[in-house]
Design a protein around this motif. Structure first.
Motif, PDB file in Angstrom:
ATOM      1  N   ASP A   1      92.315  46.510  13.281  1.00  0.00           N
ATOM      2  CA  ASP A   1      93.688  46.150  12.908  1.00  0.00           C
ATOM      3  C   ASP A   1      93.815  44.648  12.673  1.00  0.00           C
ATOM      4  OD1 ASP A   1      94.463  48.764  13.098  1.00  0.00           O
ATOM      5  OD2 ASP A   1      95.278  48.592  15.125  1.00  0.00           O
ATOM      6  N   ALA A   2      93.143  43.853  13.513  1.00  0.00           N
ATOM      7  CA  ALA A   2      93.222  42.396  13.358  1.00  0.00           C
ATOM      8  C   ALA A   2      92.643  41.956  12.021  1.00  0.00           C
ATOM      9  CB  ALA A   2      92.486  41.711  14.505  1.00  0.00           C
ATOM     10  N   ILE A   3      91.546  42.576  11.621  1.00  0.00           N
ATOM     11  CA  ILE A   3      90.920  42.213  10.350  1.00  0.00           C
ATOM     12  C   ILE A   3      91.805  42.645   9.184  1.00  0.00           C
ATOM     13  CG2 ILE A   3      88.964  42.770   8.842  1.00  0.00           C
ATOM     14  CD1 ILE A   3      87.198  42.709  11.340  1.00  0.00           C
ATOM     15  N   LYS A   4      92.387  43.833   9.260  1.00  0.00           N
ATOM     16  CA  LYS A   4      93.302  44.264   8.185  1.00  0.00           C
ATOM     17  C   LYS A   4      94.496  43.327   8.069  1.00  0.00           C
ATOM     18  CE  LYS A   4      93.963  48.630   9.296  1.00  0.00           C
ATOM     19  NZ  LYS A   4      94.500  50.003   9.169  1.00  0.00           N
ATOM     20  N   ASN A   5      95.007  42.875   9.192  1.00  0.00           N
ATOM     21  CA  ASN A   5      96.115  41.911   9.166  1.00  0.00           C
ATOM     22  C   ASN A   5      95.708  40.620   8.473  1.00  0.00           C
ATOM     23  OD1 ASN A   5      98.721  42.648  10.420  1.00  0.00           O
ATOM     24  ND2 ASN A   5      97.458  43.194  12.177  1.00  0.00           N
ATOM     25  N   THR A   6      94.493  40.161   8.740  1.00  0.00           N
ATOM     26  CA  THR A   6      94.011  38.918   8.137  1.00  0.00           C
ATOM     27  C   THR A   6      93.865  39.071   6.632  1.00  0.00           C
ATOM     28  OG1 THR A   6      92.830  38.364  10.180  1.00  0.00           O
ATOM     29  CG2 THR A   6      92.175  37.194   8.182  1.00  0.00           C
ATOM     30  N   TYR A   7      93.287  40.180   6.191  1.00  0.00           N
ATOM     31  CA  TYR A   7      93.186  40.441   4.755  1.00  0.00           C
ATOM     32  C   TYR A   7      94.572  40.516   4.121  1.00  0.00           C
ATOM     33  CZ  TYR A   7      88.159  41.317   4.335  1.00  0.00           C
ATOM     34  OH  TYR A   7      86.780  41.173   4.286  1.00  0.00           O
ATOM     35  N   ALA A   8      95.491  41.227   4.765  1.00  0.00           N
ATOM     36  CA  ALA A   8      96.839  41.390   4.216  1.00  0.00           C
ATOM     37  C   ALA A   8      97.532  40.037   4.058  1.00  0.00           C
ATOM     38  CB  ALA A   8      97.670  42.312   5.100  1.00  0.00           C
ATOM     39  N   ALA A   9      97.374  39.164   5.055  1.00  0.00           N
ATOM     40  CA  ALA A   9      97.989  37.837   4.974  1.00  0.00           C
ATOM     41  C   ALA A   9      97.418  37.046   3.793  1.00  0.00           C
ATOM     42  CB  ALA A   9      97.756  37.077   6.279  1.00  0.00           C
ATOM     43  N   PHE A  10      96.113  37.171   3.579  1.00  0.00           N
ATOM     44  CA  PHE A  10      95.477  36.486   2.464  1.00  0.00           C
ATOM     45  C   PHE A  10      95.957  37.047   1.127  1.00  0.00           C
ATOM     46  CE2 PHE A  10      91.683  36.089  -0.394  1.00  0.00           C
ATOM     47  CZ  PHE A  10      91.763  34.712  -0.574  1.00  0.00           C
ATOM     48  N   PHE A  11      96.089  38.368   1.039  1.00  0.00           N
ATOM     49  CA  PHE A  11      96.580  38.993  -0.190  1.00  0.00           C
ATOM     50  C   PHE A  11      98.007  38.541  -0.492  1.00  0.00           C
ATOM     51  CE2 PHE A  11      93.699  42.947   0.610  1.00  0.00           C
ATOM     52  CZ  PHE A  11      92.582  42.168   0.374  1.00  0.00           C
ATOM     53  N   ASN A  12      98.820  38.450   0.524  1.00  0.00           N
ATOM     54  CA  ASN A  12     100.192  37.962   0.323  1.00  0.00           C
ATOM     55  C   ASN A  12     100.193  36.514  -0.157  1.00  0.00           C
ATOM     56  OD1 ASN A  12     102.092  40.088   0.934  1.00  0.00           O
ATOM     57  ND2 ASN A  12     101.410  39.983   3.066  1.00  0.00           N
ATOM     58  N   GLN A  13      99.327  35.716   0.433  1.00  0.00           N
ATOM     59  CA  GLN A  13      99.240  34.309   0.034  1.00  0.00           C
ATOM     60  C   GLN A  13      98.829  34.172  -1.434  1.00  0.00           C
ATOM     61  OE1 GLN A  13      96.220  32.139   2.134  1.00  0.00           O
ATOM     62  NE2 GLN A  13      97.022  30.146   1.542  1.00  0.00           N
ATOM     63  N   ARG A  14      97.943  35.068  -1.883  1.00  0.00           N
ATOM     64  CA  ARG A  14      97.470  35.027  -3.273  1.00  0.00           C
ATOM     65  C   ARG A  14      98.384  35.793  -4.221  1.00  0.00           C
ATOM     66  NH1 ARG A  14      92.162  33.914  -4.332  1.00  0.00           N
ATOM     67  NH2 ARG A  14      92.988  33.803  -6.453  1.00  0.00           N
ATOM     68  N   LEU A  15      99.504  36.297  -3.728  1.00  0.00           N
ATOM     69  CA  LEU A  15     100.494  37.026  -4.537  1.00  0.00           C
ATOM     70  C   LEU A  15      99.897  38.264  -5.198  1.00  0.00           C
ATOM     71  CD1 LEU A  15     102.297  33.989  -6.247  1.00  0.00           C
ATOM     72  CD2 LEU A  15     102.863  35.134  -4.086  1.00  0.00           C
TER      73      LEU A  15
ATOM     74  N   LEU B   1      89.185  34.983   8.857  1.00  0.00           N
ATOM     75  CA  LEU B   1      88.492  36.255   9.065  1.00  0.00           C
ATOM     76  C   LEU B   1      87.486  36.170  10.206  1.00  0.00           C
ATOM     77  CD1 LEU B   1      88.346  39.121   8.012  1.00  0.00           C
ATOM     78  CD2 LEU B   1      86.548  38.396   6.439  1.00  0.00           C
ATOM     79  N   GLU B   2      86.777  35.057  10.308  1.00  0.00           N
ATOM     80  CA  GLU B   2      85.793  34.914  11.372  1.00  0.00           C
ATOM     81  C   GLU B   2      86.463  34.983  12.748  1.00  0.00           C
ATOM     82  OE1 GLU B   2      83.421  31.478  10.898  1.00  0.00           O
ATOM     83  OE2 GLU B   2      82.479  32.150   9.041  1.00  0.00           O
ATOM     84  N   ALA B   3      87.627  34.361  12.848  1.00  0.00           N
ATOM     85  CA  ALA B   3      88.344  34.405  14.127  1.00  0.00           C
ATOM     86  C   ALA B   3      88.801  35.826  14.438  1.00  0.00           C
ATOM     87  CB  ALA B   3      89.545  33.466  14.089  1.00  0.00           C
ATOM     88  N   SER B   4      89.220  36.567  13.394  1.00  0.00           N
ATOM     89  CA  SER B   4      89.678  37.943  13.598  1.00  0.00           C
ATOM     90  C   SER B   4      88.537  38.843  14.032  1.00  0.00           C
ATOM     91  CB  SER B   4      90.293  38.493  12.303  1.00  0.00           C
ATOM     92  OG  SER B   4      91.418  37.739  11.932  1.00  0.00           O
ATOM     93  N   ALA B   5      87.345  38.558  13.484  1.00  0.00           N
ATOM     94  CA  ALA B   5      86.191  39.415  13.769  1.00  0.00           C
ATOM     95  C   ALA B   5      85.436  38.990  15.017  1.00  0.00           C
ATOM     96  CB  ALA B   5      85.238  39.397  12.577  1.00  0.00           C
TER      97      ALA B   5
ATOM     98  N   SER C   1      82.316  42.685  15.544  1.00  0.00           N
ATOM     99  CA  SER C   1      83.771  42.537  15.560  1.00  0.00           C
ATOM    100  C   SER C   1      84.330  42.600  16.975  1.00  0.00           C
ATOM    101  CB  SER C   1      84.431  43.610  14.699  1.00  0.00           C
ATOM    102  OG  SER C   1      84.344  44.886  15.311  1.00  0.00           O
ATOM    103  N   MET C   2      83.616  43.292  17.883  1.00  0.00           N
ATOM    104  CA  MET C   2      84.086  43.428  19.258  1.00  0.00           C
ATOM    105  C   MET C   2      83.461  42.402  20.198  1.00  0.00           C
ATOM    106  SD  MET C   2      84.350  47.572  19.712  1.00  0.00           S
ATOM    107  CE  MET C   2      85.533  48.514  18.711  1.00  0.00           C
ATOM    108  N   GLY C   3      82.714  41.466  19.623  1.00  0.00           N
ATOM    109  CA  GLY C   3      82.151  40.399  20.436  1.00  0.00           C
ATOM    110  C   GLY C   3      80.944  40.801  21.260  1.00  0.00           C
ATOM    111  N   VAL C   4      80.265  41.887  20.862  1.00  0.00           N
ATOM    112  CA  VAL C   4      79.075  42.360  21.576  1.00  0.00           C
ATOM    113  C   VAL C   4      77.831  41.851  20.858  1.00  0.00           C
ATOM    114  CG1 VAL C   4      77.793  44.410  22.322  1.00  0.00           C
ATOM    115  CG2 VAL C   4      80.300  44.412  22.363  1.00  0.00           C
TER     116      VAL C   4
END
Length: 322
Positions: free
Chosen positions: A72-86, A161-165, A269-272
């Protein structure tokens, strides 16, 4: 009634195509690694990019679907980027293991769902050349408002994205107080539109409705059996989407979550630490628990993902139940 149905479909596709011809698009690709001849997702991007331009589109970025839906965190990050790029449109390209190709165009939802069920354009072909012809014909008879489009596919880095993952929200232990609150168990479809994008992953896409229904029944029966034998606390099966506030009001503070994906990707993505994996690309299931009040994600102390959801769940419950 049949005429009305086809009229609605035609209107929906026409509306989607008009938006595709007047706005930026992002292309998400899911390509089977076992299809013959071999073609990577980036290879498919290189092939279809000229066709999307001939169609009148403005594809500004290409990404692998499996990477976008990882959490979910990664999808949110992509979505924010898509919004920024219109971004206005999401193009989905799927290559199944039998070599068949499928294409869809949806309006970008503007949120982490990325797309929602509704108006869309769809096309299919048994070969790559046919898919390219389908895509190139999208704008036939219509004028494109997209200008100065890029001539080669691009794969822009998504800020944050790196922070999200990085998995900072994932906690490698069992949650406390499982005995004090009910554990909500999401059944297939209970996540509403949140999981719609996942249904376009190549290994899931196109399953017959009867097979999906049978799998849902088997899932419910299997989950009930596993929990009755391995979990001594209260559970509640969720068959419809509810808000966090509604769940908490009903005494549900924990939710059993399930993530599917390539094992190495999930671990990262889970820090393992990614080590000692025979096949990093195998698709596995990993269960974890989400604590709604603080949005904490508990994955257990030991990595227990498995291609068989039944084995993965039993292993996870053994970790979290004293």
């Amino acid at each position: 009634m049949i005429l009305a149905f086809f009229s609605l479909q035609s209107y929906g596709q026409s509306t989607t195509v008009d938006q595709f011809l007047n706005g930026k698009s992002v292309v998400l690709i899911s390509a089977s690694g076992t299809a013959d001849p071999a073609l990577s997702w980036k290879g498919l991007a290189e092939e279809v990019h000229p066709a999307l331009i001939r169609a009148g589109g403005d594809p500004i970025a290409y990404y692998e679907l499996e990477e976008v839906i990882l959490s979910d965190a990664i999808k949110n990050t992509y979505a924010a980027f898509f919004n920024q790029r219109l971004v206005k449109n999401i193009v989905l390209l799927i290559r199944k293991s039998n070599g068949d190709y499928y294409g869809h165009i949806f309006p970008f939802s503007g949120n982490a769902n990325i797309i929602s069920p509704g108006n869309s354009w769809s096309g299919t072909s048994s070969n790559l050349e046919g898919l390219k012809e389908e895509l190139a014909s999208i704008g036939t008879g219509k004028k494109s408002e997209n200008f100065l489009v890029i001539e080669v596919p691009e794969y822009p880095i998504v800020p944050g994205l790196e922070a999200s993952a990085a998995g900072s929200a994932y906690i490698p232990r069992a949650p406390l107080n499982l005995d004090a609150f009910k554990l909500g168990i999401l059944l297939t479809g209970a996540s509403g539109n949140e999981g719609f994008l996942t249904t376009f992953r190549h290994d899931i896409y196109g399953k017959p409705e009867a097979q999906v229904e049978a799998e849902q029944r088997a899932e419910r029966e299997g989950l009930e059996s596993i929990f009755s034998n391995n979990y001594p606390y209260q559970v509640e099966f969720l068959t419809s989407a509810k808000s966090n506030q509604e769940l908490i009001a009903e005494g549900i503070q924990f939710i059993l979550m399930k993530q599917e994906g390539r094992e190495a990707d999930l671990m990262q993505s889970m820090g393992v630490p990614v080590q000692d994996i025979e096949n990093p690309d195998r698709i596995v299931v990993k269960y974890y628990i989400r604590f709604l009040v603080r949005n904490e994600l508990y994955i257990g102390e030991t990595w227990d993902a498995d291609p068989d959801w039944n084995k993965a769940l039993r292993s996870f419950l053994r970790q979290i139940v004293p």
